[in-house]
Design a protein around this motif. Structure first.
Motif, PDB file in Angstrom:
ATOM      1  N   ALA A 239       0.785  -1.465  -0.438  1.00  0.00           N
ATOM      2  CA  ALA A 239       0.024  -0.345   0.050  1.00  0.00           C
ATOM      3  C   ALA A 239       1.167   1.433  -0.225  1.00  0.00           C
ATOM      4  O   ALA A 239       0.800   2.463  -0.697  1.00  0.00           O
ATOM      5  CB  ALA A 239      -0.878   0.541   1.609  1.00  0.00           C
ATOM      6  N   THR A 240       2.158   1.797   0.872  1.00  0.00           N
ATOM      7  CA  THR A 240       2.772   2.412   0.822  1.00  0.00           C
ATOM      8  C   THR A 240       3.886   2.528  -0.433  1.00  0.00           C
ATOM      9  O   THR A 240       3.531   3.706  -0.684  1.00  0.00           O
ATOM     10  CB  THR A 240       4.208   2.283   1.892  1.00  0.00           C
ATOM     11  N   SER A 241       3.951   1.807  -1.606  1.00  0.00           N
ATOM     12  CA  SER A 241       4.718   1.913  -2.969  1.00  0.00           C
ATOM     13  C   SER A 241       3.766   2.578  -3.658  1.00  0.00           C
ATOM     14  O   SER A 241       3.816   3.130  -4.469  1.00  0.00           O
ATOM     15  CB  SER A 241       4.773   0.704  -2.996  1.00  0.00           C
ATOM     16  N   ARG A 242       2.293   2.361  -3.527  1.00  0.00           N
ATOM     17  CA  ARG A 242       0.960   2.546  -4.207  1.00  0.00           C
ATOM     18  C   ARG A 242       0.865   4.101  -4.065  1.00  0.00           C
ATOM     19  O   ARG A 242       0.725   4.405  -5.260  1.00  0.00           O
ATOM     20  CB  ARG A 242      -0.080   1.237  -4.232  1.00  0.00           C
ATOM     21  N   ARG A 243       0.856   4.475  -3.389  1.00  0.00           N
ATOM     22  CA  ARG A 243       0.270   5.772  -2.602  1.00  0.00           C
ATOM     23  C   ARG A 243       1.470   6.519  -3.145  1.00  0.00           C
ATOM     24  O   ARG A 243       1.581   7.812  -3.622  1.00  0.00           O
ATOM     25  CB  ARG A 243       0.678   5.998  -1.386  1.00  0.00           C
ATOM     26  N   ILE A 244       2.995   6.381  -3.245  1.00  0.00           N
ATOM     27  CA  ILE A 244       4.110   7.434  -3.640  1.00  0.00           C
ATOM     28  C   ILE A 244       4.172   6.972  -4.762  1.00  0.00           C
ATOM     29  O   ILE A 244       3.798   8.089  -5.296  1.00  0.00           O
ATOM     30  CB  ILE A 244       5.122   6.470  -3.305  1.00  0.00           C
ATOM     31  N   ALA A 245       3.695   5.891  -5.874  1.00  0.00           N
ATOM     32  CA  ALA A 245       3.674   5.734  -7.817  1.00  0.00           C
ATOM     33  C   ALA A 245       2.013   6.997  -7.435  1.00  0.00           C
ATOM     34  O   ALA A 245       2.198   7.606  -8.878  1.00  0.00           O
ATOM     35  CB  ALA A 245       3.229   3.953  -7.447  1.00  0.00           C
ATOM     36  N   GLU A 246       0.683   7.138  -6.840  1.00  0.00           N
ATOM     37  CA  GLU A 246       0.288   7.757  -6.914  1.00  0.00           C
ATOM     38  C   GLU A 246      -0.098   8.801  -7.446  1.00  0.00           C
ATOM     39  O   GLU A 246      -0.181   9.509  -8.000  1.00  0.00           O
ATOM     40  CB  GLU A 246      -0.824   7.655  -6.828  1.00  0.00           C
ATOM     41  N   HIS A 247       1.092   9.168  -6.364  1.00  0.00           N
ATOM     42  CA  HIS A 247       1.462  11.133  -6.160  1.00  0.00           C
ATOM     43  C   HIS A 247       2.603  11.306  -7.268  1.00  0.00           C
ATOM     44  O   HIS A 247       1.988  12.551  -8.120  1.00  0.00           O
ATOM     45  CB  HIS A 247       2.309  11.271  -4.754  1.00  0.00           C
ATOM     46  N   ILE A 248       2.982  10.521  -7.788  1.00  0.00           N
ATOM     47  CA  ILE A 248       4.093  10.476  -8.679  1.00  0.00           C
ATOM     48  C   ILE A 248       3.225  10.772 -10.079  1.00  0.00           C
ATOM     49  O   ILE A 248       3.171  12.053 -11.181  1.00  0.00           O
ATOM     50  CB  ILE A 248       5.147   9.377  -8.947  1.00  0.00           C
ATOM     51  N   LEU A 249       2.405   9.824 -10.943  1.00  0.00           N
ATOM     52  CA  LEU A 249       1.318   9.751 -11.327  1.00  0.00           C
ATOM     53  C   LEU A 249       0.423  10.717 -11.641  1.00  0.00           C
ATOM     54  O   LEU A 249       0.461  11.412 -12.343  1.00  0.00           O
ATOM     55  CB  LEU A 249       0.957   8.509 -11.826  1.00  0.00           C
ATOM     56  N   GLU A 250       0.303  11.525 -10.598  1.00  0.00           N
ATOM     57  CA  GLU A 250      -0.639  12.244 -10.058  1.00  0.00           C
ATOM     58  C   GLU A 250       0.247  13.888 -10.484  1.00  0.00           C
ATOM     59  O   GLU A 250      -0.460  14.770 -11.036  1.00  0.00           O
ATOM     60  CB  GLU A 250      -1.015  12.931  -8.825  1.00  0.00           C
ATOM     61  N   PHE A 251       1.370  13.934 -10.582  1.00  0.00           N
ATOM     62  CA  PHE A 251       2.677  14.540 -10.639  1.00  0.00           C
ATOM     63  C   PHE A 251       2.502  15.417 -11.889  1.00  0.00           C
ATOM     64  O   PHE A 251       2.316  16.376 -12.793  1.00  0.00           O
ATOM     65  CB  PHE A 251       4.043  14.120  -9.840  1.00  0.00           C
TER      66      PHE A 251
END
Length: 504
Positions: A239-251
């Motif tokens: 879940a932590t890795s996915r959340r980090i990935a989501e922030h980068i993709l939104e960016f």
């Protein structure tokens, strides 16, 4: 297919011998340049035989038998671990990730030099590292003229072959024969003042040759092997890795909407690990198409992107695949061979190319401080983890330098955001984006105090956020200077508290 059928040069077939015989040709104190980069393309037989020879020698109580080991990057337990276990390494460079090596480095029984990976060849060419006695290189095959078909990594092999007085080759029959033609070895590098521009303007460009030049007269041994590369399996993104990935993709989506990134982004560089693979998985599931990669290693996530068409081409210096990834590559190599280019690391990591191509660099951190300085190598300031690797090559020269980490470590006992980092690898001048599962801090165009607010509010874990803000406010009020406020008697107190109490 036997490995002998891969040795087509008749003169070199005459030099076939066992790993034990080849190990006898390496003398105590030798500088040995070995192939290998992130667990790919490293010699598998001779290091093990050499370790056994060293073990036997040292058991006699004579003068310790040690060598100096130079590689492209990390290798595997059969090389680093085996030699470190018998205390057979005096000096190691430029990168490692082996736990036995790490223990010896941090106990002071092994010297270690941590270099930017793009600079190692230049250091060798310039003579800063001393004379290379032997190059020990794994290859996928030897052609009739003595030229070499590179293996699953290139790394510093070109330089080691050029620099070494003598060469030992391991010909590995387990390396897929269809690797031939996937490499691009550039022979146009030179030292100042004789350098010329490197004429590469797109990750798909080929500017060199498919083979390594190898003077036949320098080869003193050829060893036949049949052993797979060893890499650890990647864990499924949590879940932590996915959340980090989501922030980068939104960016990325915001940057595209603003017009600062094209819809196909810019060439991607990704460090090794589960968080980068989560980002790659997110990219593959997103709206992006025709992406490119100009990076150090091809990971499982990039194979998936190449197969789906999200990624059009990937340029690297090595593979870093899990066992499942290796099987996928071997079974579908005809699909991948036209989409992957493997280069030597002084090209894959070259600052000129990173700046020209506008690389989006994504790498991990151990800790970051309030102002954006990043420590990516040392635990509590003194204990080496792995090394800086290629992160500095890309962070300093890329278009975007993104550093990622969970906001805490050791079950919440350590904050990844601290008042002052205990060791600096990447200064605030080179770090543009910091991301944790808590959020993303875009540091571009911000003053130090503005960066502090962005990092605390967006990246720090709630358990540490108020204390970080308290430290920052008191530093601002101290009257010591408002540009980069610090309390010198407290700046590293969080690390000291962890050392004495087990929690920051």
């Amino acid at each position: 297919m036997s490995s002998t059928s891969r040795i087509l040069c008749s003169r070199l077939r005459e030099r076939i011998m066992s790993a034990e015989q080849a190990a006898e040709l390496i003398s105590p104190g030798a500088n040995v340049g070995m192939s290998g980069f992130t667990g790919a393309g490293y010699p598998k037989a001779v290091p093990a035989a050499l370790a056994e020879r060293i073990r036997h020698h040292n058991a006699t109580g004579g003068k310790p038998f040690r060598i100096n080991v130079w590689t492209g990057a990390s290798t595997a337990p059969e090389l680093d671990g085996a030699l470190a276990e018998v205390d057979g390494i005096e000096m190691r460079l430029p990168f490692q990730s082996d736990p036995i090596c790490r223990g010896r480095i941090n106990s002071g029984t092994m010297e270690y030099v941590d270099y930017h990976l793009s600079e190692v060849s230049q250091y060798a060419w310039s003579g800063f590292l001393g004379k290379m006695d032997i190059a020990l290189i794994e290859v996928a095959g030897i052609r009739e003229d003595g030229s070499l078909i590179p293996s699953s990594s290139v790394g510093n092999n070109k330089t080691w072959i050029e620099q070494a007085d003598k060469i030992i080759l391991e010909v590995n029959a387990q390396q897929n024969a269809k690797l031939e033609g996937m490499h691009d070895i550039y022979y146009g590098t030179a030292l100042p003042p004789n350098r010329k521009p490197i004429m590469l303007t797109h990750p798909a460009d080929r500017i060199g040759e498919a083979y390594l030049h190898c003077p036949v007269d320098k080869v003193i041994a050829v060893v036949e092997t049949s052993a797979a590369d060893r890499n650890s399996p990647f864990k499924a993104p949590d879940a932590t890795s996915r959340r980090i990935a989501e922030h980068i993709l939104e960016f990325f989506q915001r940057e595209i909407e603003i017009g600062r990134l094209p819809k196909e982004l810019l060439p991607i560089q990704s460090g090794v690990g589960n968080i980068p693979n989560a980002v790659l998985e997110g990219l593959d599931a997103g709206p992006f198409k025709n992406l490119t990669a100009f990076t150090e290693v091809i990971q499982d996530g990039m194979l998936k992107m190449l197969k789906s068409g999200t990624l059009g081409v990937a340029s690297a210096t090595a593979f870093s695949l899990s066992p499942d990834g290796i099987r996928e590559f071997d079974e579908n190599i005809d699909l991948y061979r036209d989409k992957i280019i493997l280069r030597q690391q002084d090209i894959s990591n070259h600052p000129e190319l990173a700046r020209r191509l506008g690389i989006i660099a994504m790498n991990g951190l151990i800790e970051a401080d309030l102002y954006g300085n990043v420590n990516s190598t040392h635990i509590m300031g003194s204990r080496m983890m792995n090394g800086i690797g290629g992160s500095g090559d890309f962070a300093r020269n890329g278009y975007l330098s993104i550093f990622v980490s969970p906001s805490t470590a050791k079950d919440g006992a350590i904050s990844s955001i601290v008042p002052m980092v205990s060791h600096v690898d990447h200064t605030e001048h080179d770090v543009k984006i910091i991301v944790t599962e808590q959020g993303l801090a875009d540091l571009r165009g911000l003053s130090p105090r503005q960066r502090a607010h962005a990092i605390i509010n967006n990246c720090a874990h709630p358990d540490f956020r108020e204390r970080l803000l308290d430290y920052f406010n008191r530093a601002c009020a101290s009257g010591r200077g408002m540009h980069t406020p610090h309390l010198l008697d407290e700046a590293l107190s969080w690390h000291q508290r962890y050392e004495t109490e087990g929690r920051m």
